[in-house]
Design a protein around this motif. Structure first.
Motif, PDB file in Angstrom:
ATOM      1  N   VAL A  82      -4.445   5.539  -1.288  1.00 38.40           N
ATOM      2  CA  VAL A  82      -3.570   4.886  -0.314  1.00 38.40           C
ATOM      3  C   VAL A  82      -3.683   5.579   1.035  1.00 38.40           C
ATOM      4  O   VAL A  82      -3.810   4.934   2.077  1.00 38.40           O
ATOM      5  CB  VAL A  82      -2.110   4.890  -0.812  1.00 38.40           C
ATOM      6  CG1 VAL A  82      -1.162   4.425   0.272  1.00 38.40           C
ATOM      7  CG2 VAL A  82      -1.968   4.026  -2.048  1.00 38.40           C
ATOM      8  N   GLU A  83      -3.642   6.898   1.010  1.00 39.54           N
ATOM      9  CA  GLU A  83      -3.655   7.671   2.251  1.00 39.54           C
ATOM     10  C   GLU A  83      -5.000   7.614   2.967  1.00 39.54           C
ATOM     11  O   GLU A  83      -5.061   7.650   4.189  1.00 39.54           O
ATOM     12  CB  GLU A  83      -3.321   9.127   1.910  1.00 39.54           C
ATOM     13  CG  GLU A  83      -2.511   9.817   2.922  1.00 39.54           C
ATOM     14  CD  GLU A  83      -2.042  11.177   2.456  1.00 39.54           C
ATOM     15  OE1 GLU A  83      -1.442  11.851   3.284  1.00 39.54           O
ATOM     16  OE2 GLU A  83      -2.280  11.584   1.314  1.00 39.54           O
ATOM     17  N   GLY A  84      -6.073   7.531   2.219  1.00 37.50           N
ATOM     18  CA  GLY A  84      -7.403   7.566   2.812  1.00 37.50           C
ATOM     19  C   GLY A  84      -7.989   6.212   3.136  1.00 37.50           C
ATOM     20  O   GLY A  84      -9.062   6.127   3.720  1.00 37.50           O
ATOM     21  N   THR A  85      -7.297   5.128   2.775  1.00 41.10           N
ATOM     22  CA  THR A  85      -7.798   3.789   3.054  1.00 41.10           C
ATOM     23  C   THR A  85      -7.131   3.254   4.307  1.00 41.10           C
ATOM     24  O   THR A  85      -5.915   3.264   4.419  1.00 41.10           O
ATOM     25  CB  THR A  85      -7.516   2.848   1.863  1.00 41.10           C
ATOM     26  OG1 THR A  85      -8.108   3.403   0.695  1.00 41.10           O
ATOM     27  CG2 THR A  85      -8.110   1.479   2.116  1.00 41.10           C
ATOM     28  N   ARG A  91      -2.273  -6.892   9.792  1.00 40.74           N
ATOM     29  CA  ARG A  91      -1.052  -6.249   9.310  1.00 40.74           C
ATOM     30  C   ARG A  91      -1.337  -4.798   8.986  1.00 40.74           C
ATOM     31  O   ARG A  91      -2.141  -4.488   8.113  1.00 40.74           O
ATOM     32  CB  ARG A  91      -0.546  -6.975   8.074  1.00 40.74           C
ATOM     33  CG  ARG A  91      -0.202  -8.401   8.363  1.00 40.74           C
ATOM     34  CD  ARG A  91       0.270  -9.101   7.127  1.00 40.74           C
ATOM     35  NE  ARG A  91       0.534 -10.487   7.435  1.00 40.74           N
ATOM     36  CZ  ARG A  91       0.185 -11.488   6.662  1.00 40.74           C
ATOM     37  NH1 ARG A  91      -0.442 -11.252   5.532  1.00 40.74           N
ATOM     38  NH2 ARG A  91       0.462 -12.709   7.010  1.00 40.74           N
ATOM     39  N   LYS A  92      -0.636  -3.908   9.660  1.00 43.06           N
ATOM     40  CA  LYS A  92      -0.940  -2.490   9.512  1.00 43.06           C
ATOM     41  C   LYS A  92      -0.536  -1.921   8.160  1.00 43.06           C
ATOM     42  O   LYS A  92      -0.965  -0.845   7.791  1.00 43.06           O
ATOM     43  CB  LYS A  92      -0.305  -1.686  10.637  1.00 43.06           C
ATOM     44  CG  LYS A  92       1.198  -1.678  10.630  1.00 43.06           C
ATOM     45  CD  LYS A  92       1.723  -0.847  11.768  1.00 43.06           C
ATOM     46  CE  LYS A  92       3.239  -0.824  11.743  1.00 43.06           C
ATOM     47  NZ  LYS A  92       3.784  -0.005  12.780  1.00 43.06           N
ATOM     48  N   TRP A  93       0.278  -2.623   7.398  1.00 42.06           N
ATOM     49  CA  TRP A  93       0.677  -2.121   6.091  1.00 42.06           C
ATOM     50  C   TRP A  93      -0.269  -2.576   4.982  1.00 42.06           C
ATOM     51  O   TRP A  93      -0.184  -2.096   3.867  1.00 42.06           O
ATOM     52  CB  TRP A  93       2.099  -2.557   5.760  1.00 42.06           C
ATOM     53  CG  TRP A  93       2.255  -4.032   5.680  1.00 42.06           C
ATOM     54  CD1 TRP A  93       2.013  -4.826   4.588  1.00 42.06           C
ATOM     55  CD2 TRP A  93       2.656  -4.902   6.718  1.00 42.06           C
ATOM     56  NE1 TRP A  93       2.233  -6.139   4.889  1.00 42.06           N
ATOM     57  CE2 TRP A  93       2.637  -6.219   6.201  1.00 42.06           C
ATOM     58  CE3 TRP A  93       3.025  -4.725   8.038  1.00 42.06           C
ATOM     59  CZ2 TRP A  93       2.970  -7.323   6.962  1.00 42.06           C
ATOM     60  CZ3 TRP A  93       3.364  -5.825   8.781  1.00 42.06           C
ATOM     61  CH2 TRP A  93       3.338  -7.108   8.249  1.00 42.06           C
ATOM     62  N   ARG A  94      -1.186  -3.492   5.275  1.00 39.17           N
ATOM     63  CA  ARG A  94      -2.098  -4.006   4.255  1.00 39.17           C
ATOM     64  C   ARG A  94      -3.348  -3.145   4.182  1.00 39.17           C
ATOM     65  O   ARG A  94      -4.059  -2.962   5.159  1.00 39.17           O
ATOM     66  CB  ARG A  94      -2.475  -5.443   4.558  1.00 39.17           C
ATOM     67  CG  ARG A  94      -3.516  -5.982   3.588  1.00 39.17           C
ATOM     68  CD  ARG A  94      -3.763  -7.417   3.784  1.00 39.17           C
ATOM     69  NE  ARG A  94      -2.674  -8.137   3.148  1.00 39.17           N
ATOM     70  CZ  ARG A  94      -2.468  -9.435   3.281  1.00 39.17           C
ATOM     71  NH1 ARG A  94      -3.251 -10.144   4.029  1.00 39.17           N
ATOM     72  NH2 ARG A  94      -1.483 -10.014   2.667  1.00 39.17           N
ATOM     73  N   LEU A 132      -3.512  -2.082  -1.716  1.00 39.63           N
ATOM     74  CA  LEU A 132      -2.793  -0.816  -1.786  1.00 39.63           C
ATOM     75  C   LEU A 132      -1.609  -0.836  -0.816  1.00 39.63           C
ATOM     76  O   LEU A 132      -1.807  -0.866   0.397  1.00 39.63           O
ATOM     77  CB  LEU A 132      -3.728   0.344  -1.444  1.00 39.63           C
ATOM     78  CG  LEU A 132      -4.945   0.498  -2.350  1.00 39.63           C
ATOM     79  CD1 LEU A 132      -5.894   1.530  -1.775  1.00 39.63           C
ATOM     80  CD2 LEU A 132      -4.510   0.891  -3.740  1.00 39.63           C
ATOM     81  N   PRO A 133      -0.382  -0.803  -1.327  1.00 37.34           N
ATOM     82  CA  PRO A 133       0.772  -0.754  -0.431  1.00 37.34           C
ATOM     83  C   PRO A 133       0.878   0.609   0.235  1.00 37.34           C
ATOM     84  O   PRO A 133       0.247   1.578  -0.182  1.00 37.34           O
ATOM     85  CB  PRO A 133       1.958  -1.018  -1.355  1.00 37.34           C
ATOM     86  CG  PRO A 133       1.485  -0.602  -2.699  1.00 37.34           C
ATOM     87  CD  PRO A 133       0.006  -0.831  -2.729  1.00 37.34           C
ATOM     88  N   SER A 134       1.704   0.693   1.259  1.00 35.94           N
ATOM     89  CA  SER A 134       1.770   1.931   2.040  1.00 35.94           C
ATOM     90  C   SER A 134       2.662   3.004   1.416  1.00 35.94           C
ATOM     91  O   SER A 134       2.796   4.073   1.990  1.00 35.94           O
ATOM     92  CB  SER A 134       2.258   1.634   3.456  1.00 35.94           C
ATOM     93  OG  SER A 134       3.557   1.091   3.404  1.00 35.94           O
ATOM     94  N   CYS A 135       3.287   2.752   0.287  1.00 31.18           N
ATOM     95  CA  CYS A 135       4.155   3.729  -0.391  1.00 31.18           C
ATOM     96  C   CYS A 135       5.281   4.190   0.546  1.00 31.18           C
ATOM     97  O   CYS A 135       5.478   5.382   0.773  1.00 31.18           O
ATOM     98  CB  CYS A 135       3.365   4.914  -0.913  1.00 31.18           C
ATOM     99  SG  CYS A 135       2.149   4.493  -2.151  1.00 31.18           S
ATOM    100  N   HIS A 136       6.015   3.219   1.077  1.00 30.11           N
ATOM    101  CA  HIS A 136       7.059   3.507   2.053  1.00 30.11           C
ATOM    102  C   HIS A 136       8.125   4.463   1.499  1.00 30.11           C
ATOM    103  O   HIS A 136       8.550   5.390   2.194  1.00 30.11           O
ATOM    104  CB  HIS A 136       7.701   2.198   2.517  1.00 30.11           C
ATOM    105  CG  HIS A 136       8.752   2.372   3.549  1.00 30.11           C
ATOM    106  ND1 HIS A 136       8.461   2.729   4.843  1.00 30.11           N
ATOM    107  CD2 HIS A 136      10.100   2.267   3.477  1.00 30.11           C
ATOM    108  CE1 HIS A 136       9.584   2.824   5.531  1.00 30.11           C
ATOM    109  NE2 HIS A 136      10.594   2.543   4.722  1.00 30.11           N
ATOM    110  N   GLY A 137       8.551   4.269   0.265  1.00 28.76           N
ATOM    111  CA  GLY A 137       9.573   5.137  -0.332  1.00 28.76           C
ATOM    112  C   GLY A 137       9.098   6.577  -0.448  1.00 28.76           C
ATOM    113  O   GLY A 137       9.857   7.519  -0.189  1.00 28.76           O
TER     114      GLY A 137
END
Length: 185
Positions: A82-85, A91-94, A132-137
């Protein structure tokens, strides 16, 4: 003051890495554009969110799609993906990542998570495009934990806001949430 200075230095390094990661996705203008553009992964040296997710944040829930990947390759490696993609599209979260059926050792996924984990991912998700979602939580928990560590080291709210590059009101909100996360971390 040594702990506060260390945290300030770590914040400065995180800002530099974030800036590099954001600039890495931008194409340089060229005279003739290739027919197929395959961007390289950002030059991320550290994965602070992945380290947090595997250690202090191991009780923070992941989104369902990331949890499914974590069951195959491990929590740290799933968050590294998630972090490296880079975000794709408007859409910046996609974040989308194609997993090839034949994973080579020099593939960019193998560079991010290691060859063994990349092979496992290739076996379980061959020829899939992962959303891959951005793992907001998880990000909120990480930021709250970081703000709380600075607060415990003696930093004021304005110093925390300045070091993290956020508004004072946001820093106050993070410290309020930090008590929630302190019980769960």
């Amino acid at each position: 003051m040594g702990v506060v200075e260390d945290l300030k230095h770590e914040n400065a390094n995180l800002r530099k890495l974030l800036d590099q990661a954001q600039r890495a996705g931008q194409r340089q203008p060229t005279a003739s554009a290739p027919t197929l553009f395959q961007p390289d992964l950002p030059a991320v040296v550290r994965y602070p969110l992945a380290e947090f997710a595997a250690e202090r944040g191991k009780n923070v829930p992941l989104p369902e799609s990331v949890q499914e990947i974590a069951e195959v390759i491990g929590r740290r490696n799933a968050v590294r993906l998630v972090e490296g993609t880079r975000p794709t599209g408007g859409r910046k979260w996609r974040r989308q990542l194609y997993v090839p059926g034949d994973m080579k050792e020099d593939h960019r996924i193998a560079a991010m998570i290691g060859v063994e984990a990349a092979m496992l991912l290739s076996k379980s998700h061959a020829h899939c495009i992962l959303e891959l979602p951005s793992c907001h939580g998880l990000r909120k928990a990480y930021m709250s934990d970081h703000a709380l560590r600075q607060w415990d080291a003696g930093a004021s709210i304005s110093e925390i806001a300045h070091e993290m590059g956020i508004e004072i009101k946001t820093a106050q909100g993070l410290l309020e949430q930090a008590e929630y996360w302190r019980k769960r971390l």
